[in-house]
Design an enzyme around this catalytic site. Structure first.
Site, PDB file in Angstrom:
ATOM      1  N   SER A  26      -2.944  -0.117  -8.871  1.00  0.00           N
ATOM      2  CA  SER A  26      -1.881   0.741  -9.416  1.00  0.00           C
ATOM      3  C   SER A  26      -1.799   0.568 -10.931  1.00  0.00           C
ATOM      4  CB  SER A  26      -0.545   0.343  -8.796  1.00  0.00           C
ATOM      5  OG  SER A  26       0.509   0.979  -9.481  1.00  0.00           O
TER       6      SER A  26
ATOM      7  N   TYR B  67       5.280  -6.291  -6.914  1.00  0.00           N
ATOM      8  CA  TYR B  67       4.243  -5.243  -6.858  1.00  0.00           C
ATOM      9  C   TYR B  67       3.375  -5.311  -8.117  1.00  0.00           C
ATOM     10  CZ  TYR B  67       2.156  -0.643  -5.926  1.00  0.00           C
ATOM     11  OH  TYR B  67       1.269   0.386  -5.676  1.00  0.00           O
TER      12      TYR B  67
HETATM   13  N1  NAP Z   1       1.380   6.581  -3.385  1.00  0.00           N
HETATM   14  C1  NAP Z   1       1.269   6.246  -4.666  1.00  0.00           C
HETATM   15  O1  NAP Z   1       1.815   6.912  -5.566  1.00  0.00           O
HETATM   16  C2  NAP Z   1       0.435   5.063  -5.068  1.00  0.00           C
HETATM   17  C3  NAP Z   1       0.259   4.833  -6.438  1.00  0.00           C
HETATM   18  C4  NAP Z   1      -0.515   3.736  -6.839  1.00  0.00           C
HETATM   19  C5  NAP Z   1      -1.089   2.934  -5.885  1.00  0.00           C
HETATM   20  N2  NAP Z   1      -0.889   3.183  -4.552  1.00  0.00           N
HETATM   21  C6  NAP Z   1      -1.555   2.282  -3.590  1.00  0.00           C
HETATM   22  O2  NAP Z   1      -2.234   3.078  -2.626  1.00  0.00           O
HETATM   23  C7  NAP Z   1      -2.372   2.322  -1.410  1.00  0.00           C
HETATM   24  C8  NAP Z   1      -1.986   3.191  -0.232  1.00  0.00           C
HETATM   25  O3  NAP Z   1      -0.600   3.474  -0.322  1.00  0.00           O
HETATM   26  P1  NAP Z   1       0.050   4.823   0.192  1.00  0.00           P
HETATM   27  O4  NAP Z   1       0.644   5.460  -0.973  1.00  0.00           O
HETATM   28  O5  NAP Z   1      -0.887   5.574   1.054  1.00  0.00           O
HETATM   29  O6  NAP Z   1       1.271   4.225   1.050  1.00  0.00           O
HETATM   30  P2  NAP Z   1       1.641   4.310   2.613  1.00  0.00           P
HETATM   31  O7  NAP Z   1       1.557   5.717   3.087  1.00  0.00           O
HETATM   32  O8  NAP Z   1       2.925   3.594   2.727  1.00  0.00           O
HETATM   33  O9  NAP Z   1       0.472   3.489   3.322  1.00  0.00           O
HETATM   34  C9  NAP Z   1       0.393   2.089   3.250  1.00  0.00           C
HETATM   35  C10 NAP Z   1      -0.548   1.635   4.336  1.00  0.00           C
HETATM   36  O10 NAP Z   1      -0.729   0.217   4.240  1.00  0.00           O
HETATM   37  C11 NAP Z   1      -0.538  -0.328   5.531  1.00  0.00           C
HETATM   38  N3  NAP Z   1      -0.194  -1.752   5.491  1.00  0.00           N
HETATM   39  C12 NAP Z   1       0.900  -2.344   4.944  1.00  0.00           C
HETATM   40  N4  NAP Z   1       0.842  -3.668   5.174  1.00  0.00           N
HETATM   41  C13 NAP Z   1      -0.297  -3.905   5.864  1.00  0.00           C
HETATM   42  C14 NAP Z   1      -0.909  -5.073   6.393  1.00  0.00           C
HETATM   43  N5  NAP Z   1      -0.352  -6.291   6.284  1.00  0.00           N
HETATM   44  N6  NAP Z   1      -2.102  -4.936   7.037  1.00  0.00           N
HETATM   45  C15 NAP Z   1      -2.688  -3.733   7.156  1.00  0.00           C
HETATM   46  N7  NAP Z   1      -2.135  -2.596   6.732  1.00  0.00           N
HETATM   47  C16 NAP Z   1      -0.955  -2.689   6.073  1.00  0.00           C
HETATM   48  C17 NAP Z   1       0.533   0.535   6.162  1.00  0.00           C
HETATM   49  O11 NAP Z   1       0.580   0.347   7.563  1.00  0.00           O
HETATM   50  P3  NAP Z   1       1.922   0.661   8.433  1.00  0.00           P
HETATM   51  O12 NAP Z   1       1.959   2.137   8.667  1.00  0.00           O
HETATM   52  O13 NAP Z   1       1.691  -0.140   9.664  1.00  0.00           O
HETATM   53  O14 NAP Z   1       3.086   0.181   7.610  1.00  0.00           O
HETATM   54  C18 NAP Z   1       0.001   1.908   5.752  1.00  0.00           C
HETATM   55  O15 NAP Z   1      -1.057   2.279   6.592  1.00  0.00           O
HETATM   56  C19 NAP Z   1      -1.502   1.075  -1.588  1.00  0.00           C
HETATM   57  O16 NAP Z   1      -2.320  -0.022  -1.913  1.00  0.00           O
HETATM   58  C20 NAP Z   1      -0.599   1.436  -2.767  1.00  0.00           C
HETATM   59  O17 NAP Z   1      -0.160   0.310  -3.471  1.00  0.00           O
HETATM   60  C21 NAP Z   1      -0.146   4.227  -4.128  1.00  0.00           C
END
Ligand code: NAP
Length: 310
Positions: free
Chosen positions: A179, A235
């Site tokens: 991020s 974070y």
């Molecule tokens: N969305 C943004 O704007 C953004 C920006 C910068 C970076 N990111 C990064 O992008 C990545 C994906 O995030 P997202 O936006 O797609 O969020 P999301 O929809 O909340 O997805 C997060 C995923 O991580 C899984 N997870 C959490 N803890 C876990 C664990 N201990 N073991 C295995 N899986 C786990 C969740 O599973 P559950 O469904 O079981 O909770 C879910 O599948 C993350 O690393 C986030 O930090 C996102």
């Protein structure tokens, strides 16, 4: 002249963590549509089955349970890939945890993120910040520990476990979904900033030291005194540590391409569905990094637009 024998393109195998929803799910879809065998990893079996069902048009997607915070679960996924496919070509560490909740209007989170981005764009100059949304960001010790465990230690655990399978690939790739909030400019603690930004002497142990110091200070209620980030601290520390570890791992494995990438600000559960990008748009940059040709960069952190322009 006899027809030339057409060799089938070599099958490639990719594992995506946290792939039952959000950006990880869309990364699976994009890699599967390229014909790759995709291991869709989900920590919750039921949510994984539902996600697999939503990709039912692909017969090259395989579901496996994986909680990155659970060493036994990581060991099981290693065993599964080894016995079923024999090697791994691409690992995308996507699983993520934001480490905070919002008490009140959830658009507060977007306002904080926008303020951090403005601070970055201004080269570290703070503008007065008065959020319009009513509420507060709640960061508990438990939430912060889970965040660090998932985003930093979890990614590292999966990398270490799967290195032997990636070593069997002709073109191993590791993508750490990070991020912009992990940028070093957003780390006010000068000691942590120095350790994480200096490539000289940087090691896994040094990165761990920063993360442990942060957790100790959090337990002792010294976040303000020790000048850790005033909000979204866990974070930011977890992603800054992940970026630094990406560099360390790339030095250790020169044949691999290992990079960290910010996917951009996207509407997923982690952002309370705020942000300009769709999940599919946010998946583009991590997919591009997963498919980097040989000779590409390694050990770097890219923002979405930089990654897409590579
Ligand atoms: N969305 C943004 O704007 C953004 C920006 C910068 C970076 N990111 C990064 O992008 C990545 C994906 O995030 P997202 O936006 O797609 O969020 P999301 O929809 O909340 O997805 C997060 C995923 O991580 C899984 N997870 C959490 N803890 C876990 C664990 N201990 N073991 C295995 N899986 C786990 C969740 O599973 P559950 O469904 O079981 O909770 C879910 O599948 C993350 O690393 C986030 O930090 C996102």
């Amino acid at each position: 002249m006899a027809d030339a024998v057409v060799q089938p393109a070599k099958q490639r195998y990719a594992l995506i963590t946290g792939a039952n929803k959000g950006i990880g799910f869309e990364i699976c879809r994009k890699l599967a549509s390229q014909g790759m065998v995709v291991i869709l990893a989900a920590r919750d079996e039921r949510r994984g089955i539902e996600a697999r069902e939503r990709l039912k048009e692909f017969d090259n997607v395989v579901l496996h349970q994986l909680d990155v915070a659970d060493p036994a679960s990581v060991a099981a996924v290693f065993k599964f890939i080894k016995s079923k496919f024999g090697r791994l070509d691409i690992l995308v560490n996507n699983a993520g945890n934001r480490g905070v909740d919002v008490d009140g209007d959830v658009s507060l989170l977007e306002e904080y993120i926008a303020a951090d981005c403005a601070f970055l764009v201004a080269g570290g100059q703070a503008e007065p910040f008065h959020p319009k949304a009513e509420g507060k960001i709640v960061e508990t010790l438990k939430g912060a520990e889970e965040c660090i465990e998932t985003n930093y230690y979890g990614a590292k655990r999966v990398i270490k476990a799967l290195i032997p399978l990636l070593q069997l690939s002709d073109s191993p790739r590791i993508v750490n979904v990070s991020s912009t909030l992990g940028c070093i400019v957003l780390q006010p603690n000068e000691w942590a900033k120095g350790v994480l930004s200096s490539k000289e002497g940087l090691s896994e142990e040094r990165v761990d030291e920063v993360v442990q110091e942060f957790l100790n200070d959090l337990k002792e209620n010294k976040v303000k005194e020790k000048q850790w980030p005033p909000h979204l601290a866990a974070y930011k520390v977890s992603k800054a540590a992940l970026n630094a570890y990406t560099w360390v791992a790339a030095q250790r494995h020169p044949r691999f391409l290992i990079n960290a990438v910010c996917p951009g600000f996207a509407r997923t559960d982690i952002t309370y569905n705020h942000g300009p990008l769709s999940e599919a748009e946010a998946a583009e940059a991590p997919v591009k990094m997963a498919l980097l040709p040989d000779g590409g960069p390694s050990g770097s952190f890219f923002h979405r637009s930089e990654a897409l322009s590579l």
